[in-house]
Design a protein around this motif. Sequence first.
Motif, PDB file in Angstrom:
ATOM      1  N   TYR A 137       6.121   1.701  28.023  1.00  7.69           N
ATOM      2  CA  TYR A 137       6.841   1.197  26.858  1.00  7.69           C
ATOM      3  C   TYR A 137       6.027   0.060  26.261  1.00  7.69           C
ATOM      4  O   TYR A 137       5.117  -0.488  26.898  1.00  7.69           O
ATOM      5  CB  TYR A 137       8.256   0.729  27.248  1.00  7.69           C
ATOM      6  N   THR A 138       6.348  -0.312  25.028  1.00  5.06           N
ATOM      7  CA  THR A 138       5.583  -1.328  24.308  1.00  5.06           C
ATOM      8  C   THR A 138       6.115  -2.720  24.596  1.00  5.06           C
ATOM      9  O   THR A 138       7.330  -2.960  24.479  1.00  5.06           O
ATOM     10  CB  THR A 138       5.630  -1.067  22.788  1.00  5.06           C
ATOM     11  N   PRO A 167      -1.816  -0.008  31.107  1.00  9.27           N
ATOM     12  CA  PRO A 167      -0.692   0.214  30.185  1.00  9.27           C
ATOM     13  C   PRO A 167       0.626   0.457  30.902  1.00  9.27           C
ATOM     14  O   PRO A 167       0.668   0.935  32.027  1.00  9.27           O
ATOM     15  CB  PRO A 167      -1.121   1.465  29.417  1.00  9.27           C
ATOM     16  N   SER A 182       5.923  -6.663  23.517  1.00  9.61           N
ATOM     17  CA  SER A 182       5.470  -7.505  22.411  1.00  9.61           C
ATOM     18  C   SER A 182       5.976  -8.928  22.580  1.00  9.61           C
ATOM     19  O   SER A 182       6.808  -9.202  23.443  1.00  9.61           O
ATOM     20  CB  SER A 182       5.948  -6.919  21.075  1.00  9.61           C
TER      21      SER A 182
END
Length: 346
Positions: free
Chosen positions: A343-344, A340, A346
């Motif tokens: 931050y995300t 991971p 996408s």
Amino acid sequence: MQSPWLLHLDQIGARFAEDAPGTVSFSDDPRSEVARAASGTVVVPLTHLGTLRASGEDASAFLHNLMSNDIKKLELHRAHWNSFNSPKGRMLASFLVWRDGSDFLLQLSADLLAAMHKKLSMYVLRSKVRLTDVTPEYAAIGLAGPAVATTLDAAGLTLPPEAMSVSQGGIQVIRIDAARVEIHAPVAQAGDLWKKFVGAGASPAGTAAWRWLDIRAGVPVVTQATQDEFVAQMLNFELIGGVSFQKGCYPGQEIVARTQYLGKLKKRMFRAQVASVEPPRAGDDLFAPDFGEQSCGKIVTATPAPDASYEVLAVLQLSSREANEVHHATPSGPLLKFEPLPYTVS
């Protein structure tokens, strides 16, 4: 002539890699230094980075017209990530930028410093701005770990209140994130600072440790090996605050804006571990079944992990990431194990 700071590092046992200028370690096993960064507080000479100073009454406007972020809105006690791009929107250099009074300091990979100094100087023309390589005048020291605040205090320095905030003065402290700061000090004071940091309990560590911390934070650094390879969004640069979509034109702006609002991004940067005999390096190709013999991406940053593997930031096709089978160096090379990011994506 070697700078006083580099001479000091040599005297206290630092080892400089002959095949990678600016890379430093304090032992035969950089992996052990990364392990110290994972478990305690470390102090690191950031000799793999260099710094340019932009001074003069037009410095703000000059940089604003060239960089991906909003230089005009950069406050005195703040820092931000930035980039200089090709007309095709590919990043030629990534920067940490902060203020020093009315001047601006731009920190980038040391192996790009001379070329970027020359390149940016070509845009000066009649602007009242001067670009200077101040790397020999200052020492950049990284400090990271749970005891950052008390270690700074032992040297008479204060931890800035939040990420990307900067303490101003003869010695500047830039807070990179929750547990990591960079100290930018005149070389005449650097040796004494180092002694105080170590005396307060920080363990000396080398470039590998700082790169590992960059990887964990999802912060890419463009180097010679990755120059002109990636549009900002491929490196998640807008996710870490390195792009302003409200400012005016700059080189490559149309491509960056189109990618954000009109295009479908096909590549992103991810964090991964690689259990490999051969150390992965920035610029190495990656392969996945959906692309066969064609590369599906590249390594951005790589460093030993605390265990027997390596940790990397890698830009690759989203379809390959979704399939979760990506190989290093060859179509049958070691698999990437994805980890991971803070931050995300996408």
